[in-house]
Design a protein around this motif. Structure first.
Motif, mmCIF file in Angstrom:
data_model
loop_
_atom_site.group_PDB
_atom_site.id
_atom_site.type_symbol
_atom_site.label_atom_id
_atom_site.label_comp_id
_atom_site.label_asym_id
_atom_site.label_seq_id
_atom_site.Cartn_x
_atom_site.Cartn_y
_atom_site.Cartn_z
ATOM 1 N N ALA A 126 0.810 -1.224 0.000
ATOM 2 C CA ALA A 126 0.000 0.000 0.000
ATOM 3 C C ALA A 126 0.842 1.272 0.000
ATOM 4 O O ALA A 126 0.492 2.252 -0.669
ATOM 5 C CB ALA A 126 -0.950 -0.008 1.191
ATOM 6 N N GLU B 67 -2.848 6.775 -0.871
ATOM 7 C CA GLU B 67 -4.064 6.384 -0.176
ATOM 8 C C GLU B 67 -4.181 7.128 1.157
ATOM 9 O O GLU B 67 -3.192 7.300 1.873
ATOM 10 C CB GLU B 67 -4.082 4.872 0.063
ATOM 11 C CG GLU B 67 -4.188 4.102 -1.231
ATOM 12 C CD GLU B 67 -4.154 2.603 -1.069
ATOM 13 O OE1 GLU B 67 -4.442 1.915 -2.049
ATOM 14 O OE2 GLU B 67 -3.844 2.091 0.034
ATOM 15 N N GLU C 234 -9.319 6.598 -1.010
ATOM 16 C CA GLU C 234 -9.336 5.457 -0.097
ATOM 17 C C GLU C 234 -8.445 4.308 -0.554
ATOM 18 O O GLU C 234 -7.740 3.715 0.251
ATOM 19 C CB GLU C 234 -10.761 4.958 0.104
ATOM 20 C CG GLU C 234 -11.611 5.944 0.868
ATOM 21 C CD GLU C 234 -12.890 5.343 1.381
ATOM 22 O OE1 GLU C 234 -13.168 4.143 1.135
ATOM 23 O OE2 GLU C 234 -13.634 6.087 2.045
ATOM 24 N N ARG C 235 -8.505 3.978 -1.846
ATOM 25 C CA ARG C 235 -7.725 2.823 -2.317
ATOM 26 C C ARG C 235 -7.375 2.983 -3.790
ATOM 27 O O ARG C 235 -8.207 3.367 -4.602
ATOM 28 C CB ARG C 235 -8.526 1.541 -2.117
ATOM 29 C CG ARG C 235 -7.767 0.293 -2.524
ATOM 30 C CD ARG C 235 -8.357 -0.937 -1.853
ATOM 31 N NE ARG C 235 -7.736 -2.151 -2.333
ATOM 32 C CZ ARG C 235 -6.605 -2.655 -1.855
ATOM 33 N NH1 ARG C 235 -5.971 -2.078 -0.884
ATOM 34 N NH2 ARG C 235 -6.112 -3.773 -2.342
ATOM 35 N N GLN D 14 -6.375 0.849 -6.928
ATOM 36 C CA GLN D 14 -6.437 -0.520 -7.430
ATOM 37 C C GLN D 14 -5.716 -0.591 -8.772
ATOM 38 O O GLN D 14 -5.204 0.411 -9.251
ATOM 39 C CB GLN D 14 -7.906 -0.949 -7.540
ATOM 40 C CG GLN D 14 -8.612 -0.818 -6.192
ATOM 41 C CD GLN D 14 -10.084 -1.112 -6.252
ATOM 42 O OE1 GLN D 14 -10.570 -1.825 -5.408
ATOM 43 N NE2 GLN D 14 -10.815 -0.557 -7.205
#
Length: 71
Positions: free
Chosen positions: A26, A40, A51-52, A54
């Motif tokens: 992350a 993030e 938030e994320r 991908q």
């Protein structure tokens, strides 16, 4: 991005994705939004949280409502 609430949509500024770096770790994930580099947990705009990150999309939230941007 589609929102159920027009008021919520008005709170989200235009977010132009310029590039992304995805990783299994992350702390190595990065996203370029409107020419700036974000990780993030950071806010690319007031009230908007990344938030994320991908592989082919990013999940953001505004006032607790999540939405996804594909790139």
């Amino acid at each position: 991005v589609l929102f159920r609430s027009p008021e919520l949509r008005q709170q989200v500024p235009t977010l132009a994705i310029g590039g992304a770096m995805h990783s299994e770790q992350a702390e190595r994930r990065m996203l370029i939004i409107n020419g700036q580099l974000y990780r993030e947990g950071e806010q690319p705009a007031p009230g908007v949280v990344l938030e994320r990150i991908q592989l082919k999309s990013a999940v953001l939230s505004v006032r607790g409502t999540r939405f996804e941007i594909a790139y």
